[in-house]
Structure formats: structure tokens, C-alpha cells
Scaffold this active site. Structure first.
Site, PDB file in Angstrom:
ATOM      1  CG  HIS A  84     -39.856  -7.535  -6.926  1.00 34.19           C
ATOM      2  ND1 HIS A  84     -41.030  -8.215  -6.672  1.00 34.19           N
ATOM      3  CD2 HIS A  84     -39.964  -7.067  -8.184  1.00 34.19           C
ATOM      4  CE1 HIS A  84     -41.815  -8.145  -7.739  1.00 34.19           C
ATOM      5  NE2 HIS A  84     -41.193  -7.465  -8.681  1.00 34.19           N
ATOM      6  CG  ASP A  86     -42.325  -7.555  -2.928  1.00 32.93           C
ATOM      7  OD1 ASP A  86     -41.517  -7.630  -3.872  1.00 32.93           O
ATOM      8  OD2 ASP A  86     -42.922  -6.501  -2.645  1.00 32.93           O
ATOM      9  CG  ASP A 117     -43.884  -8.594 -11.363  1.00 33.69           C
ATOM     10  OD1 ASP A 117     -42.700  -8.386 -11.034  1.00 33.69           O
ATOM     11  OD2 ASP A 117     -44.769  -7.751 -11.230  1.00 33.69           O
ATOM     12  CD  GLU A 151     -41.528  -4.057  -7.635  1.00 30.11           C
ATOM     13  OE1 GLU A 151     -41.630  -3.385  -8.675  1.00 30.11           O
ATOM     14  OE2 GLU A 151     -42.375  -4.913  -7.314  1.00 30.11           O
ATOM     15  CD  GLU A 152     -45.401  -6.438  -6.780  1.00 29.04           C
ATOM     16  OE1 GLU A 152     -46.077  -5.509  -7.267  1.00 29.04           O
ATOM     17  OE2 GLU A 152     -44.896  -7.321  -7.481  1.00 29.04           O
TER      18      GLU A 152
END
Length: 184
Positions: A84, A86, A117, A151-152
Site C-alpha cells: 500500500h 497510502d 509503513d 489500506e490504512e
């Protein structure tokens, strides 16, 4: 690798706006996949949201059709690399000593929102493919690199990209999936 990560964090790594799909000279077909709620709302894994996704945010899927050593088309094996791009919001008042979206390298470490991340994992998976190609290794399997949004909060980005990122694979394809998420 740190420089590539720094460029990815700082620029947003734009994909050409001139077309949703383009064929790259390195044999990857690249496609932008937006999150369209009406297309995914009935799929298993959908998370309802009270917003719409704007066109400036999208998934990117790069597909490579592998071939076997005898020149025929790929095998019944495939590899999906997914990560991801985002990040959770950041304000300079959150304790950042530098602007969070202007990454810096200090003492061999990267500092910037999303560097751990999980943009480092995304850069690593892309760079691994580039490095292998530079030394002459071409995958015999179908290879898909997929970067997803959302994703977050929900996972709806991966859900929207799944149809395209898994498209080259059939029910009989043995698919390996690598997600270089550092914290999960």
C-alpha cells in the site's frame, strides 16, 4: 535505494494521466485502477465508507506475462507483489522535526511519513524486480506488481485492484503473494 524511496515519498510517484493503461518498454503493462464503490460494494471484504474516492487517488497494477525457457507462454505459477502507498495523516505539530512529506536521509536512515509503513517495502519489491532484470533474469511466471490505496482505513483499494492484479491467474494457477508490510 534510499534515494528512490526519497523520490517516491516526496513526489507521489505520478502515473501518466494521458491514459489509464500503458505498455512499458520493459514488457510490463501498467494500469491505473480507481476505487469505484459501485463496482466493489457487493464483493466479499468490502468496507462501507461515508465518502467517495476522488480521481487523484488510484491503485497501480503492473503486469508481466512470463514465458518458459522453450519460448512458450508462462507456466501455471504466478507471483503477486503487493503493497500500500497510502499513509495516515500527519501534521508538523505531531512532533516531526522536519516536514513529514519532505523526506530526509540522516545518518543512513530515512525520515518521512510512510517511509517504514510501507513505501520502503514497495520500493524494495520494485527494485528487486529491476535488479533481477538488470542481471539478465526474466521471470518465467506471470508477475504482477500492485500498489494499492486505502489500506490504512478499509482495504477497499486492494479489493478494487484484485480483479486486475489477479486477472492473469486462473483457478489452476499456483499463486504466491508477497506483501512486504513491515509491521504486520
Amino acid at each position: 535505494i534510499l534515494k528512490l524511496l526519497q523520490e517516491t515519498l516526496g513526489s507521489g510517484a505520478d502515473v501518466e494521466a494521458s491514459g489509464a493503461k500503458s505498455t512499458q518498454p520493459n514488457c510490463f503493462d501498467v494500469e491505473r485502477i480507481p476505487v469505484i464503490l459501485d463496482k466493489i460494494k457487493d464483493k466479499r471484504g468490502f468496507s462501507p465508507v461515508d465518502w467517495n474516492y476522488d480521481e487523484s487517488k488510484f491503485n497501480v497494477v503492473a503486469s508481466y506475462q512470463g514465458g518458459s525457457s522453450d519460448g512458450s507462454e508462462g507456466s501455471n505459477k504466478a507471483l503477486l507483489l503487493q503493497g500500500h502507498v497510502d499513509v495516515v495523516p500527519a501534521n508538523e505539530s505531531d512532533g516531526w522535526t522536519h516536514p513529514p512529506f519532505s523526506p530526509i536521509i540522516k545518518d543512513g536512515r530515512m525520515y518521512g511519513r510512510g517511509s517504514g509503513d510501507m513505501k520502503a517495502g514497495v520500493v524494495a519489491m520494485i527494485y528487486a524486480v529491476i535488479a533481477l532484470r538488470r542481471i539478465g533474469y526474466l521471470p518465467r511466471t506471470n508477475l504482477t506488481i500492485c500498489t494499492v490505496i486505502e489500506e490504512e482505513c478499509t482495504g477497499n483499494g486492494a479489493l478494487a485492484a484484485n480483479h486486475t492484479s489477479l486477472l492473469p491467474f486462473s483457478d489452476t494457477t499456483k499463486t504466491a503473494v508477497i506483501i512486504p508490510e513491515p509491521f504486520n
